[in-house]
Design an enzyme around this catalytic site. Structure first.
Site, mmCIF file in Angstrom:
data_model
loop_
_atom_site.group_PDB
_atom_site.id
_atom_site.type_symbol
_atom_site.label_atom_id
_atom_site.label_comp_id
_atom_site.label_asym_id
_atom_site.label_seq_id
_atom_site.Cartn_x
_atom_site.Cartn_y
_atom_site.Cartn_z
ATOM 1 N N ASP A 166 0.527 19.121 11.302
ATOM 2 C CA ASP A 166 1.144 18.370 10.325
ATOM 3 C C ASP A 166 2.551 18.069 10.770
ATOM 4 O OD1 ASP A 166 2.428 16.709 8.468
ATOM 5 O OD2 ASP A 166 1.692 17.828 6.532
ATOM 6 N N LYS A 207 9.229 8.203 8.227
ATOM 7 C CA LYS A 207 9.970 9.544 8.273
ATOM 8 C C LYS A 207 10.822 9.916 9.492
ATOM 9 C CE LYS A 207 7.087 12.057 5.311
ATOM 10 N NZ LYS A 207 7.579 12.199 3.824
ATOM 11 N N CYS A 241 5.294 17.673 -3.744
ATOM 12 C CA CYS A 241 3.835 17.788 -3.329
ATOM 13 C C CYS A 241 3.503 18.985 -2.665
ATOM 14 C CB CYS A 241 3.795 16.679 -2.086
ATOM 15 S SG CYS A 241 3.934 15.012 -3.151
HETATM 16 N N1 PMP Z 1 3.209 16.350 5.437
HETATM 17 C C1 PMP Z 1 4.405 16.726 4.915
HETATM 18 C C2 PMP Z 1 5.024 18.212 5.524
HETATM 19 C C3 PMP Z 1 5.524 15.832 4.553
HETATM 20 O O1 PMP Z 1 6.699 16.059 4.217
HETATM 21 C C4 PMP Z 1 4.688 14.455 4.219
HETATM 22 C C5 PMP Z 1 5.550 13.882 3.266
HETATM 23 N N2 PMP Z 1 6.443 14.052 2.316
HETATM 24 C C6 PMP Z 1 3.296 14.309 4.239
HETATM 25 C C7 PMP Z 1 2.661 15.122 4.712
HETATM 26 C C8 PMP Z 1 2.600 12.977 4.050
HETATM 27 O O2 PMP Z 1 3.433 12.110 4.561
HETATM 28 P P1 PMP Z 1 3.099 10.357 4.104
HETATM 29 O O3 PMP Z 1 3.389 10.469 2.557
HETATM 30 O O4 PMP Z 1 4.125 9.686 4.961
HETATM 31 O O5 PMP Z 1 1.435 10.133 4.259
#
Ligand code: PMP
Length: 404
Positions: A199, A225, A363
């Site tokens: 990831d 991002k 999250c």
């Molecule tokens: N993995 C990580 C480590 C993240 O920081 C994030 C976004 N906060 C995500 C996954 C999910 O990304 P997205 O919401 O753009 O799909």
């Protein structure tokens, strides 16, 4: 080379005020601001080239298709994939992981098989596997960490069994800033004959990534991002692996021939791209990758490293400061709590000073549980942040602290 004033001038939003205070934007881990170049590329395509891609014989459709496929090549070059067939466009990291979890579990896993994740995963690298666990009876194994936020690699090595089918780990933690030694971890998995998904949501914007050097089997990230638009992201996969996986969604683009008796599927990368792709978004993403490439990912990494070191040192001057995450290698994400001040109160009061930080569990609730807290305040840096902004953060936190 790294002219911070010139860089900041590329991002119009950075010069706005919030409650009559200059904006100090320190929520880059959630999303980054967009340079003029990206916004103009998107506007320009809508104004001059817009047409649906791949199916048209007319001029505009062909030009839009060329732009879209050139964007795929830009992504390929950026992460040094072997072939553009290995670049699948998705809606973002979350969709990329769901795509992989669904197709991988469906074709490569049986009840009782195991996926290894780490304790510091974002929910988007936990819940898709849990959905598969509910449907197919697969099992999650979790790599623990020490109190500084380093994954315990010996424990990791011990988690492998003949039932391990995949390792799915975060490159850079969105809470602790830990840069995990993914190259070493991939080598360990490969020694057990197990592929690895990385990831890269928090690594792609900040450090150079070479998927071949890492030998990652799958690597995922989000456009928004890395200074690109929302709604577009990438799943990189080694061609051999992607060939083995079934389609994820059905629809246009992903087929070769459809009849009611039998449908055959398109080749890579289109097999995984059902429906009209976000071809405007891919143009914006490519422009964003060109933007950071022109600055140089090495220069961005060095600049942000210095900024983070400065911020850590300044923040530690504040009495009762607790910083979560002191890993050996860390990126520009700093999670903290001050005394007994609730993270939400701190975030709300900083906002009144024009300072945008994130508060909450980010999250990553299993990680919060590991840390024994409910949430943190998180400041996360981007390529345009400055030491003056760090100073403003420190002054702001101190003001809030004195109010309590
Ligand atoms: N993995 C990580 C480590 C993240 O920081 C994030 C976004 N906060 C995500 C996954 C999910 O990304 P997205 O919401 O753009 O799909």
């Amino acid at each position: 080379m790294y002219d911070i004033n010139q860089i900041r001038a590329d991002f119009p939003i950075l010069s706005r005020t919030i409650y009559n205070k200059p904006l100090v934007y320190l929520d880059n881990g959630a999303t980054t601001q967009k340079p003029r170049q990206v916004v103009e590329a998107i506007t320009n395509e809508y104004y001059n080239t817009n047409a649906n891609v791949h199916r048209g014989v007319h001029f505009l459709s062909q030009q839009a298709t060329e732009l879209h496929e050139a964007s795929r090549e830009t992504v390929r070059r950026f992460i040094n994939a072997r072939s553009a067939n290995e670049i699948i466009f998705t809606r973002g990291t979350t969709e990329s992981i769901n795509l992989l979890a669904s197709t991988f579990a469906q074709s490569q896993m049986q009840s009782g098989d195991e996926v290894i994740v780490s304790v510091m995963e974002h929910h988007s690298n936990i819940v898709p596997w849990q959905l598969q666990a509910m449907q197919r009876g697969i099992v999650l194994r979790v790599i623990p960490m020490d109190d500084e936020g380093n994954l315990l690699l010996e424990e990791y090595g011990r988690l492998f069994s003949p039932k391990t089918k995949l390792v799915s780990i975060v490159h850079v933690s969105n809470v602790l800033g830990t840069v995990n030694p993914v190259k070493e971890m991939i080598a360990t998995a490969h020694a057990h004959g197990v592929p690895v998904l990385v990831d890269g949501a928090q690594s792609i914007p900040h450090i150079p990534v070479d998927v071949q050097a890492l030998d990652a089997d799958f690597y995922v990230f989000s456009g928004h991002k890395v200074y690109g638009p929302t709604g577009v992201g990438v799943l990189y996969g080694k061609e051999d692996w992607l060939d083995k996986l079934p389609p994820y969604q059905g629809g246009g683009e992903m087929i070769q021939h459809v009849s009611f008796e039998r449908t055959t599927f398109n080749e890579l990368p289109f097999k995984f791209e059902a429906g009209t792709p976000d071809y405007i978004g891919t143009t914006g993403l490519a422009k964003a990758l060109e933007y950071v490439s022109a600055l140089g990912m090495n220069h961005i990494a060095a600049y942000e490293h210095e900024l983070t070191e400065y911020a850590l040192q300044r923040l530690m001057e504040i009495p009762d400061m607790r910083i979560f995450g002191q890993a050996r290698e860390r990126g520009g994400v700093i999670s903290f709590l001050v005394g007994h001040i609730h993270h939400f109160d701190m975030g709300t009061l900083l906002d009144r000073l024009g300072i945008a930080v994130r508060t909450g569990h980010h999250c990553a609730q299993p990680l919060m549980e590991r840390l024994g807290i409910e949430g943190t305040v998180r400041a996360s840096f981007g390529l345009y942040n400055t030491k003056e902004e760090v100073d403003a953060l420190v002054v702001g936190i101190d003001r809030v602290r004195k109010m309590f």
